[in-house]
Design a protein around this motif. Structure first.
Motif, PDB file in Angstrom:
ATOM      1  N   GLY A  77       0.790  -1.171  -0.070  1.00  0.00           N
ATOM      2  CA  GLY A  77      -0.153   0.067  -0.001  1.00  0.00           C
ATOM      3  C   GLY A  77       0.651   1.321   0.136  1.00  0.00           C
ATOM      4  N   PHE A  78       2.056   1.127  -0.219  1.00  0.00           N
ATOM      5  CA  PHE A  78       2.934   2.494  -0.280  1.00  0.00           C
ATOM      6  C   PHE A  78       2.808   3.132  -1.566  1.00  0.00           C
ATOM      7  N   ARG A  79       2.879   4.301  -1.632  1.00  0.00           N
ATOM      8  CA  ARG A  79       2.515   5.085  -2.861  1.00  0.00           C
ATOM      9  C   ARG A  79       3.555   4.989  -3.812  1.00  0.00           C
ATOM     10  N   MET A  80       4.855   4.814  -3.290  1.00  0.00           N
ATOM     11  CA  MET A  80       5.911   4.515  -4.286  1.00  0.00           C
ATOM     12  C   MET A  80       6.865   3.496  -3.912  1.00  0.00           C
ATOM     13  N   GLY A  81       7.242   2.589  -4.609  1.00  0.00           N
ATOM     14  CA  GLY A  81       8.182   1.639  -4.340  1.00  0.00           C
ATOM     15  C   GLY A  81       9.689   2.089  -3.765  1.00  0.00           C
ATOM     16  N   PRO A  82      10.692   1.511  -2.860  1.00  0.00           N
ATOM     17  CA  PRO A  82      11.684   2.066  -2.576  1.00  0.00           C
ATOM     18  C   PRO A  82      12.691   2.371  -3.855  1.00  0.00           C
ATOM     19  N   PHE A  83      12.643   1.650  -4.652  1.00  0.00           N
ATOM     20  CA  PHE A  83      13.802   1.997  -5.756  1.00  0.00           C
ATOM     21  C   PHE A  83      13.342   3.382  -6.544  1.00  0.00           C
ATOM     22  N   GLU A  84      12.109   3.148  -6.959  1.00  0.00           N
ATOM     23  CA  GLU A  84      11.559   4.430  -7.699  1.00  0.00           C
ATOM     24  C   GLU A  84      11.489   5.728  -6.828  1.00  0.00           C
ATOM     25  N   LEU A  85      11.533   5.555  -5.359  1.00  0.00           N
ATOM     26  CA  LEU A  85      11.638   6.740  -4.542  1.00  0.00           C
ATOM     27  C   LEU A  85      12.898   7.273  -4.368  1.00  0.00           C
ATOM     28  N   MET A  86      13.918   6.145  -4.389  1.00  0.00           N
ATOM     29  CA  MET A  86      15.314   6.696  -4.484  1.00  0.00           C
ATOM     30  C   MET A  86      15.680   7.283  -5.589  1.00  0.00           C
ATOM     31  N   ASP A  87      15.129   6.735  -6.768  1.00  0.00           N
ATOM     32  CA  ASP A  87      15.405   7.635  -8.014  1.00  0.00           C
ATOM     33  C   ASP A  87      14.946   8.901  -7.993  1.00  0.00           C
ATOM     34  N   LEU A  88      13.445   9.099  -7.176  1.00  0.00           N
ATOM     35  CA  LEU A  88      13.006  10.608  -7.292  1.00  0.00           C
ATOM     36  C   LEU A  88      13.984  11.435  -6.468  1.00  0.00           C
ATOM     37  N   ILE A  89      14.474  10.825  -5.108  1.00  0.00           N
ATOM     38  CA  ILE A  89      14.922  11.826  -4.188  1.00  0.00           C
ATOM     39  C   ILE A  89      16.536  12.039  -4.784  1.00  0.00           C
ATOM     40  N   GLY A  90      16.862  11.185  -5.393  1.00  0.00           N
ATOM     41  CA  GLY A  90      18.505  11.271  -5.766  1.00  0.00           C
ATOM     42  C   GLY A  90      19.226  10.509  -5.116  1.00  0.00           C
ATOM     43  N   HIS A  91      20.176   9.594  -5.559  1.00  0.00           N
ATOM     44  CA  HIS A  91      20.831   8.653  -4.609  1.00  0.00           C
ATOM     45  C   HIS A  91      22.090   9.354  -3.975  1.00  0.00           C
ATOM     46  N   ASP A  92      22.536  10.403  -4.532  1.00  0.00           N
ATOM     47  CA  ASP A  92      23.444  11.309  -3.814  1.00  0.00           C
ATOM     48  C   ASP A  92      23.010  11.740  -2.443  1.00  0.00           C
ATOM     49  N   VAL A  93      21.831  12.362  -2.558  1.00  0.00           N
ATOM     50  CA  VAL A  93      20.969  12.720  -1.550  1.00  0.00           C
ATOM     51  C   VAL A  93      20.773  11.662  -0.474  1.00  0.00           C
ATOM     52  N   ASN A  94      20.047  10.524  -1.036  1.00  0.00           N
ATOM     53  CA  ASN A  94      19.478   9.535  -0.132  1.00  0.00           C
ATOM     54  C   ASN A  94      20.751   8.854   0.374  1.00  0.00           C
ATOM     55  N   PHE A  95      21.851   8.726  -0.174  1.00  0.00           N
ATOM     56  CA  PHE A  95      23.126   7.970   0.196  1.00  0.00           C
ATOM     57  C   PHE A  95      23.744   8.774   1.371  1.00  0.00           C
ATOM     58  N   ALA A  96      23.740  10.183   1.179  1.00  0.00           N
ATOM     59  CA  ALA A  96      24.560  11.103   2.060  1.00  0.00           C
ATOM     60  C   ALA A  96      23.599  10.917   3.394  1.00  0.00           C
ATOM     61  N   VAL A  97      22.213  11.011   3.223  1.00  0.00           N
ATOM     62  CA  VAL A  97      21.371  11.037   4.670  1.00  0.00           C
ATOM     63  C   VAL A  97      21.808   9.692   5.478  1.00  0.00           C
ATOM     64  N   THR A  98      21.873   8.571   4.568  1.00  0.00           N
ATOM     65  CA  THR A  98      21.923   7.234   5.196  1.00  0.00           C
ATOM     66  C   THR A  98      23.270   7.330   6.055  1.00  0.00           C
ATOM     67  N   ARG A  99      24.391   7.791   5.189  1.00  0.00           N
ATOM     68  CA  ARG A  99      25.763   7.862   5.827  1.00  0.00           C
ATOM     69  C   ARG A  99      25.859   8.706   7.039  1.00  0.00           C
ATOM     70  N   SER A 100      24.947   9.941   7.152  1.00  0.00           N
ATOM     71  CA  SER A 100      24.920  11.000   8.107  1.00  0.00           C
ATOM     72  C   SER A 100      24.374  10.197   9.289  1.00  0.00           C
ATOM     73  N   VAL A 101      23.080   9.491   9.174  1.00  0.00           N
ATOM     74  CA  VAL A 101      22.440   8.870  10.107  1.00  0.00           C
ATOM     75  C   VAL A 101      23.373   7.859  10.876  1.00  0.00           C
ATOM     76  N   PHE A 102      24.155   6.894  10.133  1.00  0.00           N
ATOM     77  CA  PHE A 102      24.942   5.923  10.333  1.00  0.00           C
ATOM     78  C   PHE A 102      25.981   6.367  11.168  1.00  0.00           C
ATOM     79  N   GLU A 103      26.654   7.291  10.870  1.00  0.00           N
ATOM     80  CA  GLU A 103      27.982   7.974  11.409  1.00  0.00           C
ATOM     81  C   GLU A 103      27.563   8.592  12.680  1.00  0.00           C
ATOM     82  N   ALA A 104      26.479   9.258  12.668  1.00  0.00           N
ATOM     83  CA  ALA A 104      25.864   9.929  13.823  1.00  0.00           C
ATOM     84  C   ALA A 104      25.419   9.071  15.090  1.00  0.00           C
TER      85      ALA A 104
END
Length: 511
Positions: free
Chosen positions: A229-256
């Protein structure tokens, strides 16, 4: 008007005329405030104001506001040439570059300009409010006011308190956002706040499933949409957000979080970033976004022949929904109106279908001493779902698997075959989303209601993760996590202590 909200006579200043800053200015002006917009880039603020006024005109043309209201709202936005002109503002919202030193310098400058009772707010999505406030003379009036893009359309505002933020300041901003038509939630300054922290499993579990070759991105996206029931699947959503942005947020949360394995970034996404495959904005990500490119179709099972001798266990929600759907389709079956102790959903011939509990189908077959074992994934609403994911044990023959496929197809569901991964797709993702939300609640980042509101209003989840966990049953969610932890042998899947406490106390997250 809410009790502590700023009156519409109060001036709101917005610093930064990019997409977020302009959107925030539009929201405040439409709510009735005089708005000053400042950007140090020559012409940027003027261009943004012209864009805001055009937006109001279009809203009037579409009948969403009167022509007079549109004209008045547009006239309320004015250009500020320097920070000194913001001295009369009651609220300043900063939406500039995500750099700590830049924000500290800006707010330190503002302290010498605005009055002592002016509220200072930052739209940061990742920088510690406490760290920004450490450079200020009066950090108690600084907080986060985190809007989501596009600000005029997205309802959520995270009201983020740093260590020094006064409760009255947070309440005033919360109530002001409420009067602006938003859905504000309180949270404390911690890595990722609510949404960027609690949403990580949606991407992380999809990337892990892809790395384990459970299915291709298009198929996994379809499962998350049609079953979850999600509006977008995770891969299409990551493509929309931008992998540079999404990956940077993940790294930031991981490191923090000092390398907590729950937030471990994906090597697959790192490769996309290394290649410059950022998604839609670069023309390529998981999908080809070039002009004229066709989206890949998800892989679904070909029509299978329905066998006789179908039995359903309607004590499970899935079995109950299948009974209704099959009855409507005129398919005969025997119903057992009980919940079986092994959570089985149906039997057709020698094939047994169970709802996944976090074990692989192969492990389930070995534990139950039944080779023809098939697992079904979670669905948000099995009565209305359009599709479902199934996986078979390594022991299970193709014919036995097809017998199960035919039943779901007869019930009007498309069937996606996943490789035999523990927890399948929707179930493991929802369990991990709920687990992260539970940990956020246990650590005082937010309460359960705020966690659910944030995920529904901030990233359009169909239901809040904790409400979803309540609906599934907390013991079942805990069992999924424990089985995942055992299967992988990783701390990534450790269950929240709060979740364990709720299970032991037999209390849901929402009483």
């Amino acid at each position: 008007m809410s009790t502590q909200a700023l009156p519409t006579t109060a001036t709101v200043a917005v610093i930064g005329a990019g997409a977020m800053g302009a959107g925030i200015a539009q929201v405040a002006a439409q709510a009735g405030h005089a708005v000053q917009l400042l950007d140090l880039k020559p012409g940027a603020a003027a261009q943004a104001i012209a864009g805001i006024q055009k937006t109001f005109t279009r809203l009037a043309e579409k009948g969403r506001m009167t022509a007079q209201a549109a004209s008045e709202a547009g006239a309320r936005v004015s250009l500020a040439a320097t920070a000194a002109e913001l001295s009369g503002a009651a609220l300043v919202v900063e939406a500039v570059v995500e750099k700590l030193d830049v924000k500290q310098q800006l707010f330190a400058e503002l302290e010498g300009i605005v009055s002592d009772d002016c509220i200072l707010a930052t739209n940061t999505s990742s920088i510690s409010i406490t760290a920004i406030g450490a450079a200020l003379r009066r950090p108690q009036r600084l907080l986060g006011m985190h809007f989501f893009n596009p600000a005029p359309l997205m309802a959520l505002v995270e009201v983020v308190s740093g260590l020094a933020t006064e409760a009255a300041v947070a309440q005033a901003v919360h109530d002001t956002a409420l009067d602006w038509g938003k859905s504000p939630v309180f949270t404390k300054s911690s890595p990722g706040f609510i949404v960027n922290r609690c949403a990580r499993p949606y991407y992380a579990e999809a990337l892990r499933l892809l790395s384990e070759q459970a299915a291709d991105p298009a198929t996994l996206d379809a499962v998350m949409r049609e079953a979850g029931g999600f509006r977008m699947g995770p891969f299409e959503l990551m493509d929309l957000i931008g992998h540079d942005v999404n990956f940077a947020v993940t790294r930031s949360v991981f490191e923090a979080h000092f390398g907590d394995p729950r937030f471990t970034p994906s090597l697959i996404q790192q490769e996309l970033v290394n290649a410059g495959y950022f998604g839609r904005k670069s023309g390529r990500g998981f999908y080809d976004h070039a002009a004229g490119a066709l989206a890949p179709a998800p892989t679904t099972e070909a029509p299978a022949t329905l066998a006789n001798g179908l039995a359903l266990w309607t004590g499970e929600a899935l079995g109950q929904a299948l009974a209704k759907r099959l009855t409507a389709a005129g398919v005969p079956f025997t119903a057992h109106d009980v919940r079986h102790n092994d959570a089985r959903v149906l039997r057709v011939g020698e094939t047994l279908v169970h709802l996944t509990d976090g074990r692989s189908a192969t492990q389930r077959a070995a534990d139950n001493s039944h080779e023809a074992t098939v697992l079904a994934d979670l669905t948000l609403d099995p009565l209305t779902a359009r599709g479902i994911a199934l996986a078979r044990a390594d022991h299970c023959s193709e014919a036995a698997f097809k017998a199960a496929v035919a039943v779901f197809q007869a019930a009007g569901l498309s069937v996606a075959r996943l490789d035999d991964v523990p927890g399948l797709a929707v179930m493991r993702t929802v369990a991990m989303l709920a687990n992260e939300a539970a940990d956020a609640v246990s650590q005082g980042v937010c309460d359960a209601a705020a966690a659910d509101t944030a995920m529904c209003k901030g990233v359009n989840y169909p239901i809040g993760p904790l409400a979803w966990a309540d609906a599934i049953g907390l013991p079942q969610v805990l069992a999924v996590l424990d089985h995942l932890a055992k299967a992988y042998g990783e701390d990534r899947y450790r269950a929240s202590l709060l979740l364990r406490r709720r299970v032991a106390a037999r209390r849901p997250f929402h009483d």
